[in-house]
Write an enzyme that holds these catalytic residues in place. Structure first.
Site, PDB file in Angstrom:
ATOM      1  N   GLU A  12       0.795  -1.220   0.000  1.00  0.00           N
ATOM      2  CA  GLU A  12       0.000   0.000   0.000  1.00  0.00           C
ATOM      3  C   GLU A  12       0.834   1.280   0.000  1.00  0.00           C
ATOM      4  O   GLU A  12       0.792   2.052   0.978  1.00  0.00           O
ATOM      5  CB  GLU A  12      -0.966   0.005   1.197  1.00  0.00           C
ATOM      6  CG  GLU A  12      -1.947  -1.144   1.179  1.00  0.00           C
ATOM      7  CD  GLU A  12      -3.084  -1.000   2.212  1.00  0.00           C
ATOM      8  OE1 GLU A  12      -3.004  -0.079   3.045  1.00  0.00           O
ATOM      9  OE2 GLU A  12      -4.027  -1.795   2.161  1.00  0.00           O
ATOM     10  N   GLU A  14      -5.501  -8.655   0.532  1.00  0.00           N
ATOM     11  CA  GLU A  14      -6.161  -8.265   1.783  1.00  0.00           C
ATOM     12  C   GLU A  14      -7.619  -7.939   1.519  1.00  0.00           C
ATOM     13  O   GLU A  14      -7.953  -7.318   0.501  1.00  0.00           O
ATOM     14  CB  GLU A  14      -5.539  -7.010   2.425  1.00  0.00           C
ATOM     15  CG  GLU A  14      -4.192  -7.217   3.041  1.00  0.00           C
ATOM     16  CD  GLU A  14      -3.656  -5.973   3.762  1.00  0.00           C
ATOM     17  OE1 GLU A  14      -4.472  -5.118   4.185  1.00  0.00           O
ATOM     18  OE2 GLU A  14      -2.432  -5.866   3.890  1.00  0.00           O
TER      19      GLU A  14
HETATM   20  C1  FCB Z   1      -4.398  -2.231   5.424  1.00  0.00           C
HETATM   21  C2  FCB Z   1      -3.023  -2.620   5.917  1.00  0.00           C
HETATM   22  C3  FCB Z   1      -3.036  -3.712   6.947  1.00  0.00           C
HETATM   23  C4  FCB Z   1      -4.176  -3.562   7.915  1.00  0.00           C
HETATM   24  C5  FCB Z   1      -5.480  -3.367   7.180  1.00  0.00           C
HETATM   25  C6  FCB Z   1      -6.679  -3.252   8.086  1.00  0.00           C
HETATM   26  O1  FCB Z   1      -4.368  -0.910   4.991  1.00  0.00           O
HETATM   27  O2  FCB Z   1      -2.222  -3.023   4.843  1.00  0.00           O
HETATM   28  O3  FCB Z   1      -1.786  -3.739   7.563  1.00  0.00           O
HETATM   29  O4  FCB Z   1      -3.908  -2.529   8.792  1.00  0.00           O
HETATM   30  O5  FCB Z   1      -5.408  -2.234   6.380  1.00  0.00           O
END
Ligand code: FCB
Length: 440
Positions: free
Chosen positions: A165, A346
């Site tokens: 990110e 994610e």
């Molecule tokens: C993302 C991050 C991860 C976690 C999630 C909820 O932005 O990559 O580390 O904090 O959010």
């Protein structure tokens, strides 16, 4: 009755974590300080004064966590490597003990038949590099490539993610200052942005030069943007937001140029353009082998460019629950950036559920969230989106950055006082999805 949605054979099911959020042991075995140690030690930065110590104590309990991964039947485990464990000051010879920890982890996954997916950088920059300018300093990108070379050579891992990110680092780390290094300066933010992308490209080149056949890509959090109403102003604002949220990262990596409209806007605010040197965009657009996609929330914006919430939000107030957004993200990528396979790296939800008297954690809200998002993803896959796999965020409850331990994203509950792990109902539900490939 309709038959349940079934994912294609070979679809990879996994879970994700990050070093600083789970490991603890921040001063052990030669680990150097990271910017998150510094940031969280500064009063007022993290809720309740929480720090990455002890987190889920994974550094000591990784064997138990490997067993959990195996019990859930996961095919892939995404974790990150702590740069300050490998190079405590961010440069120079590797720290053997740091490498050994990740070797043991990777061996443990192999023994259990689980594929590793490693993130090189999930935000824990060695503090000494920050003292020399951090991501605002072009040299940090070169140091990152050195670090990448060390771990590429030392660890038997097929799939790599470069930077987790970059946008969150730019926005939270440098614009809003709610994440390390806590800068609040738009001009500096976009200089850091360019160097983060450069670091990504340099690492991709190193991997391809030294280990042909292995795969690498970035992990991008993409926010589909939508006009909140039917006005042309809102449509324009949504397009602008799409530039800052998505195209600023996708276009240089896939197309070798920054989006003109976004670059113009940034250039009115600071010197990013001066830092783009000859050849940088060729480096940044080094062909990648996979794209890590992280999806949590859409952005609806009004004619003033303000974010508008149109759906229920989670405990994390930024997280507007909108499963359709995942469908939109992957179909858009398949259409506009078609070159590489996508892996969802994610997706998840924090919930407040605690163990009941019987010890069970009934996190129905998370099950509904995961089911709805997977249904949207399944639809996109049926329609031809090239999605290889899905990783839930997160395997374990963990240190949620500025929110500390107050937000629990895990499918496995962690009692921080005892470090006992309890698979939540969502973990048991997910285990069945993983086993059958079907959504019920
Ligand atoms: C993302 C991050 C991860 C976690 C999630 C909820 O932005 O990559 O580390 O904090 O959010």
């Amino acid at each position: 009755m309709n038959s349940p949605a079934r994912f294609p054979d070979g679809f990879v099911w996994g879970a994700a974590t990050a070093a600083y959020q789970i490991e603890g042991a921040t001063t052990e075995d030669g680990r150097g300080a990271s910017i998150w140690d510094t940031f969280s030690a500064t009063p007022g930065n993290v809720r309740d004064g929480d720090t990455g110590e002890p987190a889920a104590d994974h550094y000591h309990r990784y064997r138990e966590d490997l067993d959990l991964i195996a019990e859930l039947g996961l095919g892939s485990y995404r974790f990150s490597i702590a740069w300050p464990r490998i190079q405590p000051t961010g440069t120079g010879r590797p720290n053997q003990k740091g490498l050994d920890f990740y070797r043991r982890l990777v061996d443990g996954l192999a023994e259990r038949g689980v594929s590793p997916m490693a993130t090189l950088f999930h935000w824990d920059l060695p503090q000494e590099l920050q003292d020399r300018g951090g991501w605002e300093n072009r040299d940090t990108a070169a140091r990152f490539a050195d670090y990448a070379e060390i771990v590429f050579d030392a660890l038997d891992i097929g799939d790599w993610l470069t930077i987790n990110e970059p946008k969150t680092i730019v926005q939270s780390g440098y614009q809003f200052g709610d994440h390390a290094p806590g800068v609040r300066d738009e001009a500096r933010a976009f200089v850091a942005c360019h160097h983060l992308l450069l670091a990504h490209g340099l690492a991709a080149q190193v991997l391809h030069d030294r280990h042909p056949g292995r795969r690498i890509g970035p992990a991008l959090n993409l926010h589909p943007t939508y006009p909140a109403d039917d006005t042309p102003e809102a449509a324009r604002a949504a397009r602008h937001a799409d530039g800052l949220e998505n195209r600023l990262y996708l276009d240089p990596i896939f197309k070798g140029h920054y989006p003109e409209d976004t670059l113009r806007w940034i250039s009115e605010r600071g010197p990013m353009r001066d830092h783009i040197l000859e050849g940088d965009l060729a480096t940044i657009s080094t062909p990648i082998d996979l794209l890590g996609v992280q999806y949590y929330t859409p952005h609806f914006v009004d004619g003033d460019g303000e974010r508008v919430f149109k759906h229920p939000t989670a405990q994390a107030e930024w997280l507007e629950i909108y499963p359709e957004g995942l469908y939109d993200v992957v179909t858009r990528l398949t259409r506009d950036y078609p070159r590489v396979p996508l892996v969802i790296t994610e997706n998840g939800l924090p919930t407040l559920d605690e163990p009941g008297p019987d010890g069970r954690v009934r996190d129905e809200g998370r099950i509904a969230f995961l089911r709805d998002h997977l249904a949207a993803l399944h639809r996109a896959v049926e329609e031809g989106a090239r999605v290889e796999g899905y990783h839930v965020w997160s395997l374990l409850d963990n240190f949620e950055w500025a929110q500390g331990y107050s937000q629990r994203f895990g499918i496995v509950y962690v009692d921080y006082a005892t470090q006992k792990r309890i698979p939540k109902d969502s973990a048991l539900w997910y285990r069945d999805v993983v086993k059958t490939g079907e959504l019920r």
